[in-house]
Design a protein around this motif. Structure first.
Motif, PDB file in Angstrom:
ATOM      1  N   ASP A 124     -15.638 -17.286  50.037  1.00  0.00           N
ATOM      2  CA  ASP A 124     -17.036 -17.601  50.365  1.00  0.00           C
ATOM      3  C   ASP A 124     -17.152 -18.937  51.101  1.00  0.00           C
ATOM      4  OD1 ASP A 124     -18.431 -15.326  49.498  1.00  0.00           O
ATOM      5  OD2 ASP A 124     -18.399 -15.998  47.418  1.00  0.00           O
ATOM      6  N   THR A 140     -20.135 -22.234  45.528  1.00  0.00           N
ATOM      7  CA  THR A 140     -20.112 -20.795  45.286  1.00  0.00           C
ATOM      8  C   THR A 140     -19.368 -20.500  43.992  1.00  0.00           C
ATOM      9  OG1 THR A 140     -19.409 -18.668  46.199  1.00  0.00           O
ATOM     10  CG2 THR A 140     -18.030 -20.561  46.729  1.00  0.00           C
ATOM     11  N   VAL A 141     -19.675 -19.389  43.360  1.00  0.00           N
ATOM     12  CA  VAL A 141     -18.981 -18.987  42.132  1.00  0.00           C
ATOM     13  C   VAL A 141     -18.805 -17.468  42.121  1.00  0.00           C
ATOM     14  CG1 VAL A 141     -21.160 -18.960  40.836  1.00  0.00           C
ATOM     15  CG2 VAL A 141     -18.996 -19.105  39.595  1.00  0.00           C
ATOM     16  N   ASP A 142     -17.671 -17.010  41.652  1.00  0.00           N
ATOM     17  CA  ASP A 142     -17.354 -15.580  41.568  1.00  0.00           C
ATOM     18  C   ASP A 142     -16.408 -15.342  40.399  1.00  0.00           C
ATOM     19  OD1 ASP A 142     -17.803 -15.231  44.857  1.00  0.00           O
ATOM     20  OD2 ASP A 142     -18.015 -13.415  43.687  1.00  0.00           O
ATOM     21  N   ASP A 164     -23.072 -16.407  51.545  1.00  0.00           N
ATOM     22  CA  ASP A 164     -21.866 -16.469  50.721  1.00  0.00           C
ATOM     23  C   ASP A 164     -21.829 -17.695  49.821  1.00  0.00           C
ATOM     24  OD1 ASP A 164     -20.436 -14.107  51.780  1.00  0.00           O
ATOM     25  OD2 ASP A 164     -20.699 -15.199  53.649  1.00  0.00           O
TER      26      ASP A 164
HETATM   27 CO    CO Z   1     -19.291 -14.501  46.299  1.00  0.00          CO
END
Ligand code: CO
Ligand code: CO
Ligand code: CO
Length: 326
Positions: A70, A45-47, A30
């Motif tokens: 994440d 993390t990046v989304d 994640d």
């Molecule tokens: Co993600």
């Protein structure tokens, strides 16, 4: 992007060899885990993605909850967040403002702070966050450390992908799917705190590759087998009704095709089996816990008000990397 296409694109990258990089992208985890000192590691993390609901404020909340998740799935605490936004100015800047406000409010609720961001013009809006968190080195929870004898616990109902695509097609209204929207906007913080209190073997959050896609990543490294009990899966009732009419997002079919023979249906499910592959936005945590600590985990989730605490299956020795649906 589907798991097959992503794997092909990533194959162009050489493996990272930094000694401090404890978890990189090779195990599809994640967040990246980068050793900071002898006690702590950074989580990164990046989304970001296009709107899944109509109301900009709710979209901002869901997208931020998804990005923060994440960090929670790795056992960490989010510290800072950077906005990523693409936006057509023709939509009106108040619209963008509402999205950012929704994201900001969720980041605040998590105890982290928004420290900046970057915005570009684009025909289709997109919004998300890059989140940096912190975790104790001895408390990192990876997605792949599953052990034979573990039980699988899942913390949000499935079907958000089906509901969001039905909303886009005008088959349902936002009000019709509000319980699912509110659940997607709920942080996985309480569920993560429960799992950290009890101590678990592995965890991931269920997002774009669907329940079985992310479960496959969990069992891929240790070569174990997973068994899922079809009737124990929590599902949004309205999503079942929509899926029965054959309205299934393309992403669910892509996930199913990618998993192919790794998923073996030993039973006919009482709902369209595609639901198990439905891409989720800000889905629940899938936690792999030793059976001896299962009751403690369920109690800790209940104490923290986590409404969905479904025991959906287990991990065993056996056909490596195979998921049996019974
Ligand atoms: Co993600
Ligand atoms: Co994730
Ligand atoms: Co910039």
């Amino acid at each position: 992007m589907g798991p097959g296409d992503l794997k092909q694109a990533l194959s162009w990258l050489p493996p990272e060899e930094a000694e401090e990089l404890l978890v990189g992208f090779d195990t599809s985890d994640d967040a990246a885990v980068y050793k900071f000192d002898d006690t702590y590691a950074l989580l990164q993390t990046v989304d970001f993605f296009p709107p899944v609901v109509d109301t900009p404020y709710l979209f901002g909340q869901i997208s931020a909850a998804n990005a923060l998740s994440d960090v929670y799935a790795m056992g960490g605490k989010p510290l800072t967040a950077l906005n990523l936004a693409a936006f057509p100015c023709s939509l009106g800047l108040d619209h963008l403002g509402e999205i950012l406000k929704g994201g900001h409010d969720k980041v605040k609720e998590s105890g982290a702070v928004v420290v900046g961001g970057h915005t570009i013009q684009d025909n289709e809006p997109k919004y998300g966050l890059s989140v940096t968190g912190i975790v104790r080195l001895d408390e990192v929870v990876t997605n792949s450390n599953v052990k034979a004898g573990d039980v699988l616990v899942f913390t949000k109902p499935l079907g958000m992908g089906i509901l969001a695509s039905a909303l886009k097609r005008g088959i349902v209204t936002e009000d019709d799917i509000m319980p699912a929207i509110e659940t997607a906007a709920t942080l996985n913080r309480a569920a993560a705190e429960a799992m950290m209190e009890v101590g678990v073997n592995a965890c991931t959050d269920i997002t774009g590759f669907g329940l079985l896609g992310h479960l496959k990543e969990m069992i891929a490294v240790n070569g174990l087998k997973a068994t899922i009990e079809a009737e124990k899966i929590p599902l949004w009732e309205l999503a079942i009704e929509i899926a029965i009419k054959g309205i299934i997002p393309g992403g669910a079919r892509d996930n199913q095709a990618y998993l192919g023979d790794s998923v073996v249906f030993k039973t006919k499910t009482a709902y369209p089996p595609e639901m198990l592959f439905d891409p989720q936005t800000s889905g629940g945590l899938l936690i792999s816990v030793p059976e001896a600590r299962l009751q403690a985990l369920l109690a800790a989730l209940e104490t923290r008000g986590v409404g969905t605490r479904a025991v959906i299956g287990r991990i065993d020795e056996g056909a490596p990397g195979i998921i049996e649906v019974v």
